[in-house]
Write a protein that holds these residues in place. Sequence first.
Motif, PDB file in Angstrom:
ATOM      1  N   ILE A 169      51.620 -45.533 -41.606  1.00 33.42           N
ATOM      2  CA  ILE A 169      50.201 -45.330 -41.250  1.00 33.42           C
ATOM      3  C   ILE A 169      49.320 -45.993 -42.301  1.00 33.42           C
ATOM      4  CG2 ILE A 169      48.466 -43.603 -40.615  1.00 33.42           C
ATOM      5  CD1 ILE A 169      51.133 -41.653 -40.854  1.00 33.42           C
ATOM      6  N   ASP A 170      48.476 -46.875 -41.849  1.00 36.05           N
ATOM      7  CA  ASP A 170      47.533 -47.548 -42.753  1.00 36.05           C
ATOM      8  C   ASP A 170      46.413 -48.096 -41.883  1.00 36.05           C
ATOM      9  OD1 ASP A 170      46.258 -49.451 -44.575  1.00 36.05           O
ATOM     10  OD2 ASP A 170      48.096 -49.423 -45.756  1.00 36.05           O
ATOM     11  N   PRO A 171      45.157 -47.937 -42.289  1.00 33.51           N
ATOM     12  CA  PRO A 171      44.078 -48.495 -41.453  1.00 33.51           C
ATOM     13  C   PRO A 171      44.097 -50.020 -41.433  1.00 33.51           C
ATOM     14  CG  PRO A 171      43.194 -47.624 -43.522  1.00 33.51           C
ATOM     15  CD  PRO A 171      44.642 -47.249 -43.473  1.00 33.51           C
ATOM     16  N   HIS A 219      46.266 -53.608 -41.416  1.00 33.46           N
ATOM     17  CA  HIS A 219      47.575 -54.244 -41.223  1.00 33.46           C
ATOM     18  C   HIS A 219      47.556 -55.555 -42.006  1.00 33.46           C
ATOM     19  CE1 HIS A 219      51.138 -54.961 -38.311  1.00 33.46           C
ATOM     20  NE2 HIS A 219      51.355 -55.512 -39.494  1.00 33.46           N
ATOM     21  N   ARG A 220      48.138 -55.511 -43.220  1.00 36.98           N
ATOM     22  CA  ARG A 220      48.076 -56.694 -44.096  1.00 36.98           C
ATOM     23  C   ARG A 220      49.101 -57.721 -43.655  1.00 36.98           C
ATOM     24  NH1 ARG A 220      45.058 -54.711 -48.297  1.00 36.98           N
ATOM     25  NH2 ARG A 220      45.020 -52.441 -48.134  1.00 36.98           N
ATOM     26  N   ARG A 221      48.628 -58.947 -43.558  1.00 38.21           N
ATOM     27  CA  ARG A 221      49.547 -60.040 -43.239  1.00 38.21           C
ATOM     28  C   ARG A 221      49.386 -61.201 -44.214  1.00 38.21           C
ATOM     29  NH1 ARG A 221      48.041 -58.400 -37.943  1.00 38.21           N
ATOM     30  NH2 ARG A 221      49.838 -57.666 -36.750  1.00 38.21           N
ATOM     31  N   TRP A 226      53.430 -60.847 -56.456  1.00 40.90           N
ATOM     32  CA  TRP A 226      54.223 -59.940 -57.298  1.00 40.90           C
ATOM     33  C   TRP A 226      55.211 -60.741 -58.132  1.00 40.90           C
ATOM     34  CZ3 TRP A 226      54.071 -57.544 -52.065  1.00 40.90           C
ATOM     35  CH2 TRP A 226      53.190 -56.461 -52.008  1.00 40.90           C
ATOM     36  N   CYS A 227      55.196 -60.510 -59.429  1.00 39.58           N
ATOM     37  CA  CYS A 227      56.168 -61.135 -60.324  1.00 39.58           C
ATOM     38  C   CYS A 227      56.879 -60.048 -61.106  1.00 39.58           C
ATOM     39  CB  CYS A 227      55.468 -62.072 -61.297  1.00 39.58           C
ATOM     40  SG  CYS A 227      54.748 -63.497 -60.488  1.00 39.58           S
ATOM     41  N   TRP A 228      58.141 -60.252 -61.371  1.00 35.82           N
ATOM     42  CA  TRP A 228      58.895 -59.292 -62.173  1.00 35.82           C
ATOM     43  C   TRP A 228      60.156 -59.966 -62.683  1.00 35.82           C
ATOM     44  CZ3 TRP A 228      59.357 -59.774 -56.989  1.00 35.82           C
ATOM     45  CH2 TRP A 228      60.603 -59.623 -56.395  1.00 35.82           C
ATOM     46  N   TYR A 256      52.946 -53.685 -64.954  1.00 39.30           N
ATOM     47  CA  TYR A 256      54.036 -54.026 -64.039  1.00 39.30           C
ATOM     48  C   TYR A 256      54.402 -52.792 -63.211  1.00 39.30           C
ATOM     49  CZ  TYR A 256      54.902 -58.626 -66.009  1.00 39.30           C
ATOM     50  OH  TYR A 256      54.766 -59.935 -66.390  1.00 39.30           O
ATOM     51  N   THR A 257      54.613 -53.001 -61.931  1.00 35.71           N
ATOM     52  CA  THR A 257      54.821 -51.896 -60.997  1.00 35.71           C
ATOM     53  C   THR A 257      55.951 -52.200 -60.021  1.00 35.71           C
ATOM     54  OG1 THR A 257      52.395 -51.647 -61.027  1.00 35.71           O
ATOM     55  CG2 THR A 257      53.585 -50.394 -59.349  1.00 35.71           C
ATOM     56  N   PHE A 258      56.078 -53.468 -59.666  1.00 38.84           N
ATOM     57  CA  PHE A 258      56.906 -53.827 -58.517  1.00 38.84           C
ATOM     58  C   PHE A 258      58.379 -53.467 -58.716  1.00 38.84           C
ATOM     59  CE2 PHE A 258      58.922 -56.665 -55.431  1.00 38.84           C
ATOM     60  CZ  PHE A 258      58.172 -56.355 -54.318  1.00 38.84           C
ATOM     61  N   ALA A 259      58.905 -53.695 -59.931  1.00 36.53           N
ATOM     62  CA  ALA A 259      60.323 -53.397 -60.162  1.00 36.53           C
ATOM     63  C   ALA A 259      60.583 -51.897 -60.027  1.00 36.53           C
ATOM     64  CB  ALA A 259      60.751 -53.897 -61.544  1.00 36.53           C
TER      65      ALA A 259
HETATM   66  C1  LIG Z   1      46.281 -58.631 -57.134  1.00 32.55           C
HETATM   67  C2  LIG Z   1      47.415 -57.801 -57.697  1.00 32.55           C
HETATM   68  C3  LIG Z   1      48.517 -58.428 -58.234  1.00 32.55           C
HETATM   69  C4  LIG Z   1      49.581 -57.664 -58.755  1.00 32.55           C
HETATM   70  N1  LIG Z   1      50.645 -58.308 -59.303  1.00 32.55           N
HETATM   71  C5  LIG Z   1      51.676 -57.590 -59.776  1.00 32.55           C
HETATM   72  C6  LIG Z   1      52.819 -58.240 -60.310  1.00 32.55           C
HETATM   73  O1  LIG Z   1      52.849 -59.467 -60.413  1.00 32.55           O
HETATM   74  N2  LIG Z   1      53.865 -57.483 -60.725  1.00 32.55           N
HETATM   75  C7  LIG Z   1      53.849 -56.120 -60.650  1.00 32.55           C
HETATM   76  O2  LIG Z   1      54.837 -55.491 -61.027  1.00 32.55           O
HETATM   77  N3  LIG Z   1      52.757 -55.481 -60.176  1.00 32.55           N
HETATM   78  C8  LIG Z   1      51.672 -56.169 -59.732  1.00 32.55           C
HETATM   79  N4  LIG Z   1      50.583 -55.511 -59.227  1.00 32.55           N
HETATM   80  C9  LIG Z   1      50.568 -54.041 -59.276  1.00 32.55           C
HETATM   81  C10 LIG Z   1      51.299 -53.387 -58.087  1.00 32.55           C
HETATM   82  O3  LIG Z   1      52.589 -53.940 -57.924  1.00 32.55           O
HETATM   83  C11 LIG Z   1      50.540 -53.538 -56.797  1.00 32.55           C
HETATM   84  O4  LIG Z   1      49.277 -52.940 -56.919  1.00 32.55           O
HETATM   85  C12 LIG Z   1      51.283 -52.920 -55.619  1.00 32.55           C
HETATM   86  O5  LIG Z   1      50.688 -53.421 -54.462  1.00 32.55           O
HETATM   87  C13 LIG Z   1      51.266 -51.403 -55.638  1.00 32.55           C
HETATM   88  O6  LIG Z   1      51.808 -50.931 -54.443  1.00 32.55           O
HETATM   89  P1  LIG Z   1      51.262 -49.572 -53.790  1.00 32.55           P
HETATM   90  O7  LIG Z   1      51.946 -49.429 -52.493  1.00 32.55           O
HETATM   91  O8  LIG Z   1      51.334 -48.487 -54.782  1.00 32.55           O
HETATM   92  O9  LIG Z   1      49.696 -49.838 -53.567  1.00 32.55           O
HETATM   93  P2  LIG Z   1      49.071 -50.838 -52.494  1.00 32.55           P
HETATM   94  O10 LIG Z   1      49.910 -52.045 -52.336  1.00 32.55           O
HETATM   95  O11 LIG Z   1      47.655 -51.025 -52.922  1.00 32.55           O
HETATM   96  O12 LIG Z   1      49.132 -50.028 -51.136  1.00 32.55           O
HETATM   97  C14 LIG Z   1      48.379 -48.868 -50.890  1.00 32.55           C
HETATM   98  C15 LIG Z   1      48.112 -48.853 -49.392  1.00 32.55           C
HETATM   99  O13 LIG Z   1      47.469 -47.608 -49.059  1.00 32.55           O
HETATM  100  C16 LIG Z   1      46.583 -47.887 -48.006  1.00 32.55           C
HETATM  101  N5  LIG Z   1      45.627 -46.796 -47.880  1.00 32.55           N
HETATM  102  C17 LIG Z   1      44.542 -46.511 -48.654  1.00 32.55           C
HETATM  103  N6  LIG Z   1      43.919 -45.435 -48.204  1.00 32.55           N
HETATM  104  C18 LIG Z   1      44.598 -45.027 -47.103  1.00 32.55           C
HETATM  105  C19 LIG Z   1      44.426 -43.941 -46.178  1.00 32.55           C
HETATM  106  N7  LIG Z   1      43.419 -43.057 -46.298  1.00 32.55           N
HETATM  107  N8  LIG Z   1      45.325 -43.801 -45.183  1.00 32.55           N
HETATM  108  C20 LIG Z   1      46.373 -44.666 -45.055  1.00 32.55           C
HETATM  109  N9  LIG Z   1      46.556 -45.692 -45.889  1.00 32.55           N
HETATM  110  C21 LIG Z   1      45.688 -45.874 -46.903  1.00 32.55           C
HETATM  111  C22 LIG Z   1      45.956 -49.211 -48.393  1.00 32.55           C
HETATM  112  O14 LIG Z   1      45.344 -49.853 -47.264  1.00 32.55           O
HETATM  113  C23 LIG Z   1      47.155 -49.956 -48.946  1.00 32.55           C
HETATM  114  O15 LIG Z   1      47.777 -50.758 -47.948  1.00 32.55           O
HETATM  115  C24 LIG Z   1      49.509 -56.240 -58.726  1.00 32.55           C
HETATM  116  C25 LIG Z   1      48.383 -55.631 -58.192  1.00 32.55           C
HETATM  117  C26 LIG Z   1      47.341 -56.390 -57.694  1.00 32.55           C
HETATM  118  C27 LIG Z   1      46.125 -55.681 -57.163  1.00 32.55           C
END
Ligand SMILES: Cc1cc2nc3c(=O)[nH]c(=O)nc-3n(C[C@H](O)[C@H](O)[C@H](O)COP(=O)(O)OP(=O)(O)OC[C@H]3O[C@@H](n4cnc5c(N)ncnc54)[C@H](O)[C@@H]3O)c2cc1C
Length: 429
Positions: A52-54, A56-58, A64-66, A301-304
Amino acid sequence: MDDETNHPLEPDAVDAVDVAIVGAGGAGLSLVLALERAAGRAGRSSPSVVVIDPVHRREPDRTWCWWTPTRPEPWFEPLLTAQWPALTVVDRAGTARRLDLGSYRYVMLRSGDLYAAADAALSRLAGTRKAAAVDTVTDDGDRAVVGLDDGRRIRARWVFDSRPAAPRRPGSVLLLQHFRGWTVRFDDPVLDPATATLMDFDIAQPARGVAFAYCLPIDRRRALVEYTEFSRERLPPDAYDLALRAYLRRRWDVAPGAGARIEAVEDGVIPMTDAPFARRVGRRIFRIGTAGGATRPSTGYTFAAIQRQAESVAADLIDGRVPLPPRAYPRRHLWLDAVLLRALDRGYLSGPDMFGGLFAANPPEPVVRFLDGESSLFEELALMRSSPTGPMLRATVADAVARVGRRCPRPPASLRSVVAHHWRLDRPS
Ligand SMILES: Cc1cc2nc3c(=O)[nH]c(=O)nc-3n(C[C@H](O)[C@H](O)[C@H](O)COP(=O)(O)OP(=O)(O)OC[C@H]3O[C@@H](n4cnc5c(N)ncnc54)[C@H](O)[C@@H]3O)c2cc1C
């Protein structure tokens, strides 16, 4: 906003879902992919899933780098845009140090490729996608209930929530990692695709915090070039462009429209804090991703960590265990990060010295393992020995004072002020 679902199901069918994934970003979609892999490995069918997400990212809205060991990791291998066996770190004086990553490599995955792979996996799992915002997630005993902004409710056996969330309690340091990246196409083949510049500190530094540029070449003419700052506040949008222009000019003597073209822009803000994040917020409700503490406080860093948690949760779901996401980082890493963040934030230590010194004084592999959250205690002790003793001790004492202050806020005020005075600390928080 986008289309309603990939596989429309009637609300009643969704009501019987096993797994509800709230938020289809990095963490939510990594869990979809991990579920498919885990089910495949076990030869079992996947639990029923709704995402569920408002939105739809494409599009590739982030990169992401790690670091990852060099052995092939089949699932993301075909999705990688680039990978590097060596990195360069440039100190304040402009001296470049090349680091051979040995058994590791630094890899780049564009988010659009992960989104597409997860859409395809969800479809193969016969999962559902709901284009709605989640307002509430509650436990009602046997099930968790997800309330959507359009009034619909979804009952699920387990909920994994990655919506942005506040920490369990405030920390004593909050920095922002804020950045802008340009995908640059150079007219001439000026890049070495085998080496990425991870941190170039030979740029103007902020009064507090640290700034660096980085350059991740995709081929001989194309690279992601970024300006990144760790500091308390974001900059006005123009400031990132100015910094990137200055870097292009100094490093390659080009400018947008004069020797180079900007193909894409990516902005980001990642919180860097010692505040603790909850992983479980109900009997059947878990937080994942940044909301669940997957962001490494000292690096962003978060992705790993997202991948490690997704693997573990997916295996638990397939094997019928309680799918509690494992800790993203060991406690001692979080403590070290709290000390490092404080040293940086309060200006005890210069950022270029801190990060540059880490690479200058140690072999790359343990540093990489540390930054990735996978180093051993022995490796960390060696890394600590190479960091400047005075400032780190000062930050350690300040951190300890802040921790004591949080546990017993009133009594030892006089003790705290004596300690703070002696160590010339900021006010204990
Ligand atoms: C530009 C950028 C580059 C990054 N590069 C790196 C990198 O190189 N290496 C690394 O390790 N980390 C990186 N990060 C950090 C981290 O990996 C990312 O932020 C990652 O996308 C985090 O995943 P997430 O699912 O926690 O958050 P998100 O990917 O932000 O996903 C959260 C989702 O929740 C959804 N959402 C929000 N509110 C609601 C709601 N009320 N109901 C339903 N859905 C909702 C949003 O639409 C979104 O799709 C980067 C972050 C950013 C912003």
